[in-house]
Design a protein around this motif. Structure first.
Motif, PDB file in Angstrom:
ATOM      1  N   ASP A  43      97.042 -45.707  70.009  1.00  0.00           N
ATOM      2  CA  ASP A  43      96.642 -44.766  68.960  1.00  0.00           C
ATOM      3  C   ASP A  43      96.639 -45.413  67.581  1.00  0.00           C
ATOM      4  O   ASP A  43      97.649 -45.475  66.909  1.00  0.00           O
ATOM      5  CB  ASP A  43      97.602 -43.570  68.969  1.00  0.00           C
ATOM      6  N   TRP A  44      95.468 -45.883  67.164  1.00  0.00           N
ATOM      7  CA  TRP A  44      95.358 -46.352  65.782  1.00  0.00           C
ATOM      8  C   TRP A  44      94.859 -45.242  64.859  1.00  0.00           C
ATOM      9  O   TRP A  44      94.866 -45.366  63.646  1.00  0.00           O
ATOM     10  CB  TRP A  44      94.504 -47.611  65.652  1.00  0.00           C
ATOM     11  N   GLY A  45      94.475 -44.120  65.438  1.00  0.00           N
ATOM     12  CA  GLY A  45      93.953 -43.002  64.653  1.00  0.00           C
ATOM     13  C   GLY A  45      94.966 -42.429  63.672  1.00  0.00           C
ATOM     14  O   GLY A  45      94.630 -42.097  62.533  1.00  0.00           O
ATOM     15  N   THR A  46      96.213 -42.320  64.097  1.00  0.00           N
ATOM     16  CA  THR A  46      97.247 -41.789  63.204  1.00  0.00           C
ATOM     17  C   THR A  46      97.480 -42.727  62.027  1.00  0.00           C
ATOM     18  O   THR A  46      97.723 -42.273  60.900  1.00  0.00           O
ATOM     19  CB  THR A  46      98.564 -41.556  63.968  1.00  0.00           C
ATOM     20  N   VAL A  48      95.214 -44.665  60.615  1.00  0.00           N
ATOM     21  CA  VAL A  48      94.080 -44.444  59.710  1.00  0.00           C
ATOM     22  C   VAL A  48      94.255 -43.135  58.943  1.00  0.00           C
ATOM     23  O   VAL A  48      94.020 -43.069  57.735  1.00  0.00           O
ATOM     24  CB  VAL A  48      92.750 -44.462  60.507  1.00  0.00           C
ATOM     25  N   LYS A  49      94.704 -42.101  59.621  1.00  0.00           N
ATOM     26  CA  LYS A  49      94.932 -40.802  58.971  1.00  0.00           C
ATOM     27  C   LYS A  49      95.982 -40.928  57.863  1.00  0.00           C
ATOM     28  O   LYS A  49      95.847 -40.322  56.794  1.00  0.00           O
ATOM     29  CB  LYS A  49      95.384 -39.789  60.023  1.00  0.00           C
ATOM     30  N   LYS A 116      92.566 -46.580  70.521  1.00  0.00           N
ATOM     31  CA  LYS A 116      91.516 -45.634  70.129  1.00  0.00           C
ATOM     32  C   LYS A 116      92.013 -44.743  68.996  1.00  0.00           C
ATOM     33  O   LYS A 116      93.213 -44.644  68.753  1.00  0.00           O
ATOM     34  CB  LYS A 116      91.137 -44.765  71.331  1.00  0.00           C
ATOM     35  N   PRO A 117      91.094 -44.010  68.342  1.00  0.00           N
ATOM     36  CA  PRO A 117      91.504 -43.081  67.286  1.00  0.00           C
ATOM     37  C   PRO A 117      91.997 -41.762  67.877  1.00  0.00           C
ATOM     38  O   PRO A 117      91.318 -40.737  67.811  1.00  0.00           O
ATOM     39  CB  PRO A 117      90.227 -42.904  66.463  1.00  0.00           C
ATOM     40  N   LEU A 118      93.190 -41.765  68.439  1.00  0.00           N
ATOM     41  CA  LEU A 118      93.685 -40.598  69.160  1.00  0.00           C
ATOM     42  C   LEU A 118      94.400 -39.569  68.284  1.00  0.00           C
ATOM     43  O   LEU A 118      94.433 -38.398  68.618  1.00  0.00           O
ATOM     44  CB  LEU A 118      94.613 -41.045  70.290  1.00  0.00           C
ATOM     45  N   ASP A 119      95.033 -39.989  67.209  1.00  0.00           N
ATOM     46  CA  ASP A 119      95.751 -39.088  66.302  1.00  0.00           C
ATOM     47  C   ASP A 119      96.812 -38.266  67.028  1.00  0.00           C
ATOM     48  O   ASP A 119      96.883 -37.051  66.904  1.00  0.00           O
ATOM     49  CB  ASP A 119      94.770 -38.171  65.554  1.00  0.00           C
TER      50      ASP A 119
END
Length: 188
Positions: A43-46, A48-49, A116-119
Motif C-alpha cells: 500500500d503506497w496509496g496511504t 501519497v494521501k 498499489k494505491p490501496l489506501d
C-alpha cells in the motif's frame, strides 16, 4: 534552528537515532514536525494521501514489508506541496527522479517493485521504528549522517546540550590544530 547542527551533535545530546540513511547525497539539514504513516508493503496509496498533510513537515513512514512505497511521482508531489523531507522505515524506488529533484529521502534501501494505491494504512498515529516510538509532531532532523527524533518536550534540553557539545568540540579542535594529540586531550 538546526541549520548548523548535525545529527551526530543531536544524538550526542540525547536525541533518538534511527538506523536510516539518505538515499541521495544531501548537503543540508532537513528538519520539521513528523506526520506519521503506517502501511504494509502493498500500500503506497496511504503514503501519497499523507503528503497533503505534510506541508512544511517531514513525512515519517513505517512499512511492514520490503516493497517500495515511495518513488518519483510522490517525490515530485512532495516537492510541489512543500514537504521538507521523507523518512521511510522501508524501501523506495525511482532514485533518478529523487536525485533530479534533489529531494531529501531517508530509507532502508531501494527496491524497484512497488505495491498499489490501496489506501488502507493509517496516518498520524504513533509508529515504531528501531524500537523508538515516533509520535505525530515529534521533531525529525536528517542530514548526510542519518536521522534523529526529538520529543517536543525534550527540544530545549537537547538544544542546550548541543551548544555545550559544540563549544567543547571547538576547544578540542583548536588544541588539535596547535599540535596536541586527541588521545592526550581526552586523557586516554
Amino acid at each position: 534552528m538546526f541549520k548548523n547542527i548535525s545529527t551526530p551533535n543531536l544524538s550526542d545530546a540525547g536525541a533518538y537515532t534511527l538506523n536510516l540513511k539518505p538515499i541521495i547525497d544531501i548537503d543540508k539539514v532537513v528538519y520539521g514536525e513528523a506526520v506519521t504513516v503506517e502501511v504494509d508493503e502493498k500500500d503506497w496509496g496511504t503514503v501519497v494521501k499523507a503528503i497533503s498533510y505534510a506541508r512544511n513537515k517531514v513525512l515519517v513512514v513505517k512499512v511492514h514489508g520490503n516493497l517500495a512505497v515511495f518513488g518519483g511521482l510522490a517525490t515530485l508531489n512532495c516537492k510541489v506541496k512543500g514537504v521538507k523531507g521523507v523518512v521511510i522505515d522501508g524501501y523506495v524506488r525511482d532514485l533518478e527522479d529523487i536525485k533530479k529533484l534533489n529531494f531529501p529521502v531517508f530509507a532502508r534501501g531501494v527496491n524497484p517493485k512497488a505495491g498499489k494505491p490501496l489506501d488502507r494504512g493509517k496516518i498520524n498515529i504513533p509508529i515504531e521504528i528501531d524500537n523508538i516510538t515516533v509520535y505525530p509532531g515529534d521533531i525529525i532532523v536528517g542530514d548526510i549522517n542519518g536521522v534523529v527524533v526529538i520529543k517536543k518536550e525534550d527540544l530545549d534540553k537537547i538544544l542546550k546540550r548541543v551548544i555545550e557539545i559544540k563549544n567543547k568540540e571547538k576547544v578540542i579542535r583548536e588544541k588539535i590544530l596547535r599540535g596536541y594529540d586527541l588521545k592526550d586531550i581526552l586523557k586516554l
